[in-house]
Design a protein around this motif. Structure first.
Motif, mmCIF file in Angstrom:
data_model
loop_
_atom_site.group_PDB
_atom_site.id
_atom_site.type_symbol
_atom_site.label_atom_id
_atom_site.label_comp_id
_atom_site.label_asym_id
_atom_site.label_seq_id
_atom_site.Cartn_x
_atom_site.Cartn_y
_atom_site.Cartn_z
ATOM 1 N N ILE A 1 0.852 -1.192 0.000
ATOM 2 C CA ILE A 1 0.000 0.000 0.000
ATOM 3 C C ILE A 1 0.885 1.240 0.000
ATOM 4 O O ILE A 1 1.897 1.295 0.700
ATOM 5 N N LEU A 2 0.478 2.225 -0.780
ATOM 6 C CA LEU A 2 1.168 3.516 -0.819
ATOM 7 C C LEU A 2 0.289 4.555 -0.137
ATOM 8 O O LEU A 2 -0.844 4.811 -0.566
ATOM 9 N N PHE A 3 0.796 5.120 0.952
ATOM 10 C CA PHE A 3 0.115 6.220 1.648
ATOM 11 C C PHE A 3 0.760 7.506 1.161
ATOM 12 O O PHE A 3 1.924 7.790 1.444
ATOM 13 N N LEU A 4 0.016 8.305 0.402
ATOM 14 C CA LEU A 4 0.552 9.487 -0.272
ATOM 15 C C LEU A 4 0.090 10.742 0.449
ATOM 16 O O LEU A 4 -1.086 11.105 0.415
ATOM 17 N N ASN A 5 1.044 11.407 1.110
ATOM 18 C CA ASN A 5 0.710 12.572 1.927
ATOM 19 C C ASN A 5 1.826 13.606 1.800
ATOM 20 O O ASN A 5 2.449 13.998 2.775
ATOM 21 N N LYS B 1 -0.429 -2.358 -4.517
ATOM 22 C CA LYS B 1 -1.788 -2.767 -4.886
ATOM 23 C C LYS B 1 -2.803 -1.637 -4.711
ATOM 24 O O LYS B 1 -3.764 -1.537 -5.481
ATOM 25 N N GLN B 2 -2.622 -0.823 -3.668
ATOM 26 C CA GLN B 2 -3.578 0.246 -3.387
ATOM 27 C C GLN B 2 -2.851 1.540 -3.038
ATOM 28 O O GLN B 2 -1.725 1.507 -2.527
ATOM 29 N N VAL B 3 -3.548 2.663 -3.292
ATOM 30 C CA VAL B 3 -3.020 3.992 -2.961
ATOM 31 C C VAL B 3 -4.052 4.741 -2.130
ATOM 32 O O VAL B 3 -5.232 4.810 -2.500
ATOM 33 N N LEU B 4 -3.602 5.290 -1.007
ATOM 34 C CA LEU B 4 -4.447 6.143 -0.173
ATOM 35 C C LEU B 4 -3.870 7.554 -0.221
ATOM 36 O O LEU B 4 -2.742 7.780 0.195
ATOM 37 N N TYR C 1 -5.058 6.117 -12.228
ATOM 38 C CA TYR C 1 -4.029 5.080 -12.266
ATOM 39 C C TYR C 1 -4.370 3.876 -11.390
ATOM 40 O O TYR C 1 -3.877 2.773 -11.639
ATOM 41 N N PHE C 2 -5.201 4.076 -10.374
ATOM 42 C CA PHE C 2 -5.638 2.971 -9.506
ATOM 43 C C PHE C 2 -7.159 3.015 -9.379
ATOM 44 O O PHE C 2 -7.696 3.237 -8.287
ATOM 45 N N PRO C 3 -7.888 2.815 -10.491
ATOM 46 C CA PRO C 3 -9.327 3.094 -10.533
ATOM 47 C C PRO C 3 -10.176 2.330 -9.519
ATOM 48 O O PRO C 3 -11.188 2.849 -9.044
ATOM 49 N N LYS C 4 -9.812 1.107 -9.181
ATOM 50 C CA LYS C 4 -10.583 0.339 -8.206
ATOM 51 C C LYS C 4 -9.833 0.165 -6.893
ATOM 52 O O LYS C 4 -10.354 -0.444 -5.959
ATOM 53 N N ASN C 5 -8.635 0.706 -6.838
ATOM 54 C CA ASN C 5 -7.767 0.440 -5.694
ATOM 55 C C ASN C 5 -7.189 1.715 -5.091
ATOM 56 O O ASN C 5 -6.036 1.743 -4.656
ATOM 57 N N TRP D 1 -11.646 0.425 -0.602
ATOM 58 C CA TRP D 1 -10.975 1.002 -1.771
ATOM 59 C C TRP D 1 -11.983 1.407 -2.844
ATOM 60 O O TRP D 1 -13.112 0.932 -2.868
ATOM 61 N N GLY D 2 -11.540 2.294 -3.717
ATOM 62 C CA GLY D 2 -12.409 2.810 -4.763
ATOM 63 C C GLY D 2 -13.393 3.828 -4.258
ATOM 64 O O GLY D 2 -14.439 4.055 -4.871
ATOM 65 N N LYS D 3 -13.051 4.492 -3.139
ATOM 66 C CA LYS D 3 -13.992 5.408 -2.497
ATOM 67 C C LYS D 3 -13.312 6.733 -2.114
ATOM 68 O O LYS D 3 -12.108 6.798 -1.931
ATOM 69 N N THR D 4 -14.142 7.755 -1.981
ATOM 70 C CA THR D 4 -13.701 9.061 -1.502
ATOM 71 C C THR D 4 -14.454 9.381 -0.209
ATOM 72 O O THR D 4 -15.682 9.234 -0.144
ATOM 73 N N PHE D 5 -13.705 9.813 0.808
ATOM 74 C CA PHE D 5 -14.288 10.134 2.104
ATOM 75 C C PHE D 5 -13.956 11.577 2.476
ATOM 76 O O PHE D 5 -12.958 12.127 2.019
#
Length: 274
Positions: A68-72, A102-105, A146-150, A204-208
């Motif tokens: 997982i990539l936590f991008l901050n 696999k996923q980006v936050l 780039y990570f449409p579902k993840n 994943w695949g969501k905006t909060f």
């Protein structure tokens, strides 16, 4: 699980510490050797990194073996940096897409909604006005492309923590405008709680969006906060315009995240600062 924390500062560092206690492996970036040394002392694998560097260099490989990539990474303030910043983030996402990640936050901001007087939810139409808001919105689009579902995007109201509060910036200032505009704040601990649930539940695949549920006016709240901390009182000017600005309604996001806020009111957020 291995998590790459890109931007291991005021929010990223406590996140890394929290995940380490749960036996996850953490790889984190800092811009200086001293910063890397600090991470090493905490049991965190540090990588010296700045946006714009060649990501194919072998010293960055460890970042891209993460799950997982936590991008901050904070957005620069100068408009001339916009294109370079966005292009560098896109290069980073391309490299991540080609890697084991696999996923980006991505941590974004509720500033993308502008200041129009309205109630805002995660489904409201963005209206970015400031430089940083426009850049954040552009990065959001890249992450979802780039990570449409993840991907998960976490749009935060103004961040508050034990060593961080906007009253310190406003204290003693005069001629402050928009006294009736409401305050949208969220506490660091509630943000960490939300991130924890995103990871644990695979949201994943969501905006909060995240914000406290209580929204006092700027004049009322920052006057009280300054008095409480024995700081010089900020002085607001009276205005005929009583616009309240945007009010963040995070109730739907909180339900989807499955969390209850520890700090539902900005008034609670000074308890540990004092």
């Amino acid at each position: 699980m291995q998590v790459a924390v890109m931007g291991c500062g005021w929010l990223g560092l406590p996140l890394a510490k929290m995940l380490i206690k749960q036996s996850h492996n953490i790889v984190a970036t800092r811009r200086s050797v001293a910063g890397i040394d600090e991470l090493s002392e905490l049991g965190i694998s540090g990588v010296k990194f700045e946006l714009g560097l060649d990501l194919q260099q072998t010293q960055f490989d460890l970042l891209f073996t993460s799950d997982i990539l936590f991008l901050n990474i904070p957005v620069g303030r100068k408009s001339v940096q916009s294109f370079d910043f966005i292009r560098a983030i896109e290069s980073l996402l391309i490299r991540a897409q080609q890697s084991q990640i696999k996923q980006v936050l991505f941590v974004s901001s509720t500033s993308i909604y502008g200041d129009e007087s309205r109630q805002v939810t995660e489904n409201s139409t963005p209206n970015p006005i400031t430089h940083s808001a426009n850049v954040n919105f552009a990065v959001e689009k890249l992450v979802s492309n780039y990570f449409p579902k993840n991907f998960s995007i976490l749009r935060l109201a103004g961040l508050v923590g034990e060593t961080r509060h906007p009253v310190y910036f406003l204290s003693g200032k005069t001629g402050l405008t928009q006294p009736k505009q409401v305050v949208n704040l969220v506490h660091q601990q509630d943000v960490l709680k939300a991130i924890q649930n995103i990871l644990d539940k695979g949201l994943w695949g969501k905006t909060f969006i995240l914000s406290a549920t209580e929204h006092p006016s700027r004049e009322e709240y920052y006057t009280w906060a300054a008095e409480t901390l024995n700081l010089p009182i900020p002085q607001f000017i009276s205005q005929e315009n009583n616009e309240k600005g945007k009010q963040i309604d995070a109730s739907a996001s909180l339900a989807r995240l499955g969390i209850e806020l520890t700090y539902t009111s900005p008034y609670q957020m000074l308890q540990r600062i004092r």
